[in-house]
Design a protein around this motif. Structure first.
Motif, PDB file in Angstrom:
ATOM      1  N   SER A  28      10.163  -2.755   0.894  1.00 51.70           N
ATOM      2  CA  SER A  28       8.775  -2.295   0.930  1.00 51.70           C
ATOM      3  C   SER A  28       7.942  -3.113   1.907  1.00 51.70           C
ATOM      4  N   VAL A 123       7.743   7.676   1.340  1.00 51.87           N
ATOM      5  CA  VAL A 123       8.519   7.984   0.127  1.00 51.87           C
ATOM      6  C   VAL A 123       9.080   6.704  -0.479  1.00 51.87           C
ATOM      7  N   LEU A 124       9.548   5.793   0.373  1.00 52.01           N
ATOM      8  CA  LEU A 124      10.087   4.534  -0.139  1.00 52.01           C
ATOM      9  C   LEU A 124       9.007   3.739  -0.864  1.00 52.01           C
ATOM     10  N   THR A 127       8.289   5.335  -4.162  1.00 47.60           N
ATOM     11  CA  THR A 127       9.390   5.125  -5.103  1.00 47.60           C
ATOM     12  C   THR A 127       9.383   3.709  -5.659  1.00 47.60           C
ATOM     13  N   SER A 130       6.460   3.193  -8.098  1.00 48.25           N
ATOM     14  CA  SER A 130       6.569   3.877  -9.388  1.00 48.25           C
ATOM     15  C   SER A 130       7.735   3.390 -10.245  1.00 48.25           C
ATOM     16  N   THR A 131       8.771   2.827  -9.600  1.00 48.94           N
ATOM     17  CA  THR A 131       9.963   2.441 -10.366  1.00 48.94           C
ATOM     18  C   THR A 131      10.098   0.945 -10.614  1.00 48.94           C
ATOM     19  N   TYR A 187       0.814   2.121   0.037  1.00 49.40           N
ATOM     20  CA  TYR A 187       0.973   3.583   0.082  1.00 49.40           C
ATOM     21  C   TYR A 187      -0.374   4.272   0.217  1.00 49.40           C
TER      22      TYR A 187
END
Length: 219
Positions: A28, A123-124, A127, A130-131, A187
């Motif tokens: 990230s 998208v990364l 992801t 959120s995870t 993001y």
């Protein structure tokens, strides 16, 4: 070193969770730093390229000016799409419909290609944001489970039995949040920058279509 020692004292699952969080954090941050640099340069390139286009005396001159001012290929693909349209065979569907419809189609496709490049990595970040908390929560639950298992095996409670697993669990919770928060913030910030560039590109595409749709447009 205290945090690292706490994590390394865990079992294979705990260490796997820690490694996964580390990889997510590294990925990230690479995307954050790269996209921050890219979008800052792209915004400047777009301003220079569009200004160079409208200051040109003809379309041929404009293409040359834009090519020199657009190293990140934001405006150039739109101009290349219109050139390819003019070179299409006359008996194909590519030239079906009126001039405005043809230009709308090719400019839309070119614009989507540019925006896909600008949105790469989003998208990364989404992801990871959120995870990562749930990955950290997995480590937390596993650490608490180890603590309860130790108490069950001994049949009595001692602080030494649970201090290690509970400390490990707390570290995993904090690590999950530390990985997720920068990804979520980036993001949102980068998404707003992409939206501004997208709006400017769409405006230029509309102006270019109107210019080329008229028979009296300068060539």
């Amino acid at each position: 070193m205290g945090v690292l020692q706490t994590v390394m004292q865990g079992d294979a699952i705990s260490r796997s969770v820690a490694v996964l969080l580390l990889l997510m954090s590294v990925a990230s941050w690479v995307v954050i730093l790269w996209k921050s640099w890219l979008l800052r340069r792209a915004a400047g390139d777009l301003r220079r390229a569009t200004a160079a286009f409208w200051q040109a005396a003809s379309l041929d001159d404009a293409r040359g000016r834009v090519a020199a001012s657009d190293p990140r290929q934001l405006v150039t693909p739109l101009l290349q799409a219109t050139t390819a349209l003019d070179q299409s065979a006359p008996d194909t569907l590519a030239v079906a419909g009126d001039r405005s419809q043809q230009l709308t189609r090719v400019l839309r496709d070119a614009l989507h290609g540019v925006l896909n490049r600008l949105q790469f990595g989003q998208v990364l970040l989404a992801t990871v944001g959120s995870t990562a908390p749930f990955v950290g929560l997995l480590g937390t639950v596993w650490g608490i489970y180890n603590a309860l298992t130790a108490i069950g095996l001994e049949g009595k409670f001692q602080i030494e039995q649970v201090s290690g697993p509970v400390g490990e669990a707390l570290v995993m919770t904090a690590a999950g949040l530390a990985v997720a928060i920068p990804a979520v913030l980036a993001y949102n910030v980068l998404g707003r920058q992409i939206a501004r560039i997208e709006a400017d590109l769409e405006g230029f595409a509309r102006d270019l279509r109107e210019l080329l749709a008229h028979e009296g447009a300068p060539r």
